[in-house]
Motif scaffolding. Structure first.
Motif, PDB file in Angstrom:
ATOM      1  N   ALA A 181       9.487  38.092   9.963  1.00  0.00           N
ATOM      2  CA  ALA A 181       8.458  37.260   9.329  1.00  0.00           C
ATOM      3  C   ALA A 181       8.703  37.154   7.829  1.00  0.00           C
ATOM      4  CB  ALA A 181       7.071  37.838   9.613  1.00  0.00           C
ATOM      5  N   VAL A 182       9.249  38.216   7.227  1.00  0.00           N
ATOM      6  CA  VAL A 182       9.568  38.164   5.796  1.00  0.00           C
ATOM      7  C   VAL A 182      10.670  37.129   5.540  1.00  0.00           C
ATOM      8  CG1 VAL A 182      10.555  39.449   3.850  1.00  0.00           C
ATOM      9  CG2 VAL A 182       8.791  40.508   5.282  1.00  0.00           C
ATOM     10  N   ALA A 183      11.678  37.112   6.411  1.00  0.00           N
ATOM     11  CA  ALA A 183      12.752  36.112   6.271  1.00  0.00           C
ATOM     12  C   ALA A 183      12.180  34.699   6.416  1.00  0.00           C
ATOM     13  CB  ALA A 183      13.840  36.366   7.308  1.00  0.00           C
ATOM     14  N   GLU A 184      11.285  34.537   7.358  1.00  0.00           N
ATOM     15  CA  GLU A 184      10.654  33.227   7.584  1.00  0.00           C
ATOM     16  C   GLU A 184       9.868  32.794   6.337  1.00  0.00           C
ATOM     17  OE1 GLU A 184       7.498  32.015  10.908  1.00  0.00           O
ATOM     18  OE2 GLU A 184       9.230  33.104  11.703  1.00  0.00           O
ATOM     19  N   GLU A 185       9.134  33.739   5.761  1.00  0.00           N
ATOM     20  CA  GLU A 185       8.354  33.448   4.562  1.00  0.00           C
ATOM     21  C   GLU A 185       9.287  33.097   3.389  1.00  0.00           C
ATOM     22  OE1 GLU A 185       5.508  32.683   3.965  1.00  0.00           O
ATOM     23  OE2 GLU A 185       4.797  33.368   2.017  1.00  0.00           O
ATOM     24  N   ALA A 186      10.395  33.820   3.265  1.00  0.00           N
ATOM     25  CA  ALA A 186      11.360  33.523   2.193  1.00  0.00           C
ATOM     26  C   ALA A 186      11.922  32.110   2.360  1.00  0.00           C
ATOM     27  CB  ALA A 186      12.487  34.554   2.202  1.00  0.00           C
ATOM     28  N   ARG A 187      12.229  31.743   3.585  1.00  0.00           N
ATOM     29  CA  ARG A 187      12.746  30.382   3.854  1.00  0.00           C
ATOM     30  C   ARG A 187      11.717  29.330   3.471  1.00  0.00           C
ATOM     31  NH1 ARG A 187      17.192  30.845   7.556  1.00  0.00           N
ATOM     32  NH2 ARG A 187      17.161  28.593   7.723  1.00  0.00           N
ATOM     33  N   ARG A 188      10.458  29.614   3.770  1.00  0.00           N
ATOM     34  CA  ARG A 188       9.393  28.660   3.435  1.00  0.00           C
ATOM     35  C   ARG A 188       9.287  28.495   1.914  1.00  0.00           C
ATOM     36  NH1 ARG A 188       4.619  28.528   1.347  1.00  0.00           N
ATOM     37  NH2 ARG A 188       4.446  30.780   1.062  1.00  0.00           N
ATOM     38  N   VAL A 189       9.373  29.619   1.188  1.00  0.00           N
ATOM     39  CA  VAL A 189       9.190  29.577  -0.267  1.00  0.00           C
ATOM     40  C   VAL A 189      10.320  28.789  -0.937  1.00  0.00           C
ATOM     41  CG1 VAL A 189       9.167  30.984  -2.375  1.00  0.00           C
ATOM     42  CG2 VAL A 189       7.840  31.708  -0.376  1.00  0.00           C
ATOM     43  N   VAL A 190      11.562  29.039  -0.542  1.00  0.00           N
ATOM     44  CA  VAL A 190      12.676  28.418  -1.274  1.00  0.00           C
ATOM     45  C   VAL A 190      12.995  27.012  -0.760  1.00  0.00           C
ATOM     46  CG1 VAL A 190      13.650  30.681  -1.792  1.00  0.00           C
ATOM     47  CG2 VAL A 190      14.600  29.364   0.098  1.00  0.00           C
ATOM     48  N   GLY A 191      12.624  26.718   0.483  1.00  0.00           N
ATOM     49  CA  GLY A 191      12.861  25.374   1.011  1.00  0.00           C
ATOM     50  C   GLY A 191      14.330  24.989   0.957  1.00  0.00           C
ATOM     51  N   ASP A 192      14.594  23.733   0.577  1.00  0.00           N
ATOM     52  CA  ASP A 192      15.997  23.284   0.538  1.00  0.00           C
ATOM     53  C   ASP A 192      16.536  23.237  -0.894  1.00  0.00           C
ATOM     54  OD1 ASP A 192      14.577  21.174  -0.405  1.00  0.00           O
ATOM     55  OD2 ASP A 192      15.180  19.748   1.158  1.00  0.00           O
ATOM     56  N   GLN A 193      15.847  23.893  -1.807  1.00  0.00           N
ATOM     57  CA  GLN A 193      16.303  23.932  -3.207  1.00  0.00           C
ATOM     58  C   GLN A 193      17.602  24.739  -3.328  1.00  0.00           C
ATOM     59  OE1 GLN A 193      14.449  22.626  -6.044  1.00  0.00           O
ATOM     60  NE2 GLN A 193      13.678  21.529  -4.272  1.00  0.00           N
ATOM     61  N   LYS A 217       9.224  28.872  -6.444  1.00  0.00           N
ATOM     62  CA  LYS A 217      10.242  28.912  -5.393  1.00  0.00           C
ATOM     63  C   LYS A 217      11.025  30.227  -5.467  1.00  0.00           C
ATOM     64  CE  LYS A 217      10.366  24.177  -4.233  1.00  0.00           C
ATOM     65  NZ  LYS A 217       9.347  24.367  -3.197  1.00  0.00           N
ATOM     66  N   THR A 218      10.358  31.250  -5.959  1.00  0.00           N
ATOM     67  CA  THR A 218      10.958  32.576  -6.077  1.00  0.00           C
ATOM     68  C   THR A 218      10.193  33.545  -5.194  1.00  0.00           C
ATOM     69  OG1 THR A 218      11.707  32.196  -8.349  1.00  0.00           O
ATOM     70  CG2 THR A 218      11.376  34.490  -7.682  1.00  0.00           C
ATOM     71  N   VAL A 219      10.934  34.321  -4.386  1.00  0.00           N
ATOM     72  CA  VAL A 219      10.305  35.332  -3.544  1.00  0.00           C
ATOM     73  C   VAL A 219      10.902  36.691  -3.899  1.00  0.00           C
ATOM     74  CG1 VAL A 219      11.909  34.810  -1.637  1.00  0.00           C
ATOM     75  CG2 VAL A 219       9.764  36.020  -1.154  1.00  0.00           C
ATOM     76  N   GLN A 220      10.028  37.665  -4.120  1.00  0.00           N
ATOM     77  CA  GLN A 220      10.448  39.018  -4.474  1.00  0.00           C
ATOM     78  C   GLN A 220      10.067  39.942  -3.328  1.00  0.00           C
ATOM     79  OE1 GLN A 220       8.466  39.218  -8.533  1.00  0.00           O
ATOM     80  NE2 GLN A 220      10.614  39.254  -9.180  1.00  0.00           N
ATOM     81  N   ILE A 221      11.046  40.655  -2.795  1.00  0.00           N
ATOM     82  CA  ILE A 221      10.876  41.363  -1.518  1.00  0.00           C
ATOM     83  C   ILE A 221      11.139  42.861  -1.688  1.00  0.00           C
ATOM     84  CG2 ILE A 221      11.773  41.560   0.839  1.00  0.00           C
ATOM     85  CD1 ILE A 221      12.654  38.568   0.570  1.00  0.00           C
ATOM     86  N   GLY A 222      10.170  43.677  -1.268  1.00  0.00           N
ATOM     87  CA  GLY A 222      10.360  45.131  -1.258  1.00  0.00           C
ATOM     88  C   GLY A 222       9.753  45.857  -2.451  1.00  0.00           C
ATOM     89  N   ILE A 223       8.915  45.138  -3.192  1.00  0.00           N
ATOM     90  CA  ILE A 223       8.406  45.628  -4.487  1.00  0.00           C
ATOM     91  C   ILE A 223       7.514  46.861  -4.294  1.00  0.00           C
ATOM     92  CG2 ILE A 223       7.070  44.983  -6.531  1.00  0.00           C
ATOM     93  CD1 ILE A 223       9.759  43.372  -6.021  1.00  0.00           C
TER      94      ILE A 223
END
Ligand SMILES: [Mn+2]
Length: 329
Positions: free
Chosen positions: A235-247, A196-202
């Protein structure tokens, strides 16, 4: 239920003439520069969102200076507007937002002591039910923050991590505590859920393969700058939302995730990064998640003669503040 009158009284001060006023309404070059000139409050019972400086850079692996970040970000934060003119989020009307000062270090030369000190401050913040917004400092400070918050929430946390580097490297120069390792330490201790971790801009760093492989092997969603460029911020924001869910999610923004044209004043800049406008739009699109805190780290004022990095850092911190404020009705 939040009492609007209580909130507006929270921001009022009294000058030496006995006149009642709001420091945030004064001309912007005046007043003592707390973050956005919010009241400095040390009683956590009175605070909903606490901005805390973490003036430590003993975890830097290259260019020094991030210990001066909190003070300069506070100074540049006087340029921020109290209302997010794009989203209309008004954090200071939703919650009691205070500058709760800095973490004090018992021995700044001992990394172990620094980790313990930061954790102790964040334990107090978490126990009081205050949402923390940390201003670094180098990125090593996020590891003790995650320790305290994972303990408070009694579960591994989801993480949205914007950065040029994965910060999942192993020991460096014989130390496991450095600004390239916080998310590896947090994963090993079960403080975060890597799936549930997303790393962005690597895009960079010493011994890149080690960090990239560690993140991928442990199931983190790694979005390189090339993929960011191909997908676009939305789309990156959408993907981040999918990864973290409601945690319960922690948002950590390393200023070096931005391109060095926007953030030259940082320890390990990497060319070819996220634009300031992409960062703002992506963060605004991440509204409504189950945020339990956030930080903005790695602004290094000695490397930032124009003040632009600190101003962009303050701007990012304000966007995170707006996301945290949405937790309050
Ligand atoms: Mn980092």
């Amino acid at each position: 239920m939040i009492d609007r009158e209580d909130i507006s009284n929270f921001y009022r001060a009294r000058n030496i003439l006995g006149e009642d006023y709001n420091p945030m309404d004064m001309v912007r070059f005046s007043e003592v520069p707390t973050f956005m000139r919010a009241p400095q409050v040390h009683n956590l019972d009175e605070v909903d969102i606490g901005i805390i400086g973490i003036p430590y850079d003993g975890g830097l692996t290259c260019r020094a200076g991030a210990r001066h970040g909190p003070r300069e970000v506070r100074n540049e934060s006087t340029m921020m507007r109290a209302i997010n003119v794009v989203t209309d989020v008004r954090p200071f009307e939703r919650a009691r937002v205070a500058d709760i000062g800095d973490v004090h270090f018992s021995n700044m030369f001992s990394q172990e002591d620094v980790v313990a000190d930061i954790e102790k401050y964040y334990d107090a913040i978490a126990d009081a039910g205050v949402l923390p917004l940390g201003i670094g400092g180098d990125h090593s400070v996020t590891y003790p923050i995650l320790r305290a918050l994972a303990r408070k929430h009694q579960q591994p946390l989801a993480v949205i991590h914007v950065d040029a580097h994965t910060d999942t490297w192993a020991e460096y120069q014989g130390s496991k505590f450095h600004h390239g390792s916080p998310f590896r330490l947090a994963t090993e201790e079960g403080l975060v859920d890597p799936t549930k971790t997303v790393q962005i801009g690597i895009r960079g760093g010493q011994n890149v393969a080690d960090g990239l492989n560690y993140s991928r092997d442990n199931g983190m969603r790694l979005i390189t700058i090339e993929e960011f460029d191909d997908l676009g911020w939305k789309a990156v924001a959408e993907e981040a939302r999918r990864v973290v869910g409601d945690q319960p999610v922690y948002l950590t923004f390393d200023i070096d995730g931005l391109d060095p044209v926007y953030a030259p004043g940082t320890g390990t800049p990497e060319a070819g990064g996220i634009t300031m406008r992409e960062a703002q739009r992506m963060l605004r699109d991440l509204a409504g998640l189950n945020y339990i805190g956030g930080d903005m780290v790695e602004v290094s004022p000695p490397l930032d003669p124009s003040g632009m990095t600190a101003m962009n850092g303050a701007t990012i911190a304000f966007e995170i503040l707006c996301l945290l404020a949405l937790r309050f009705a």
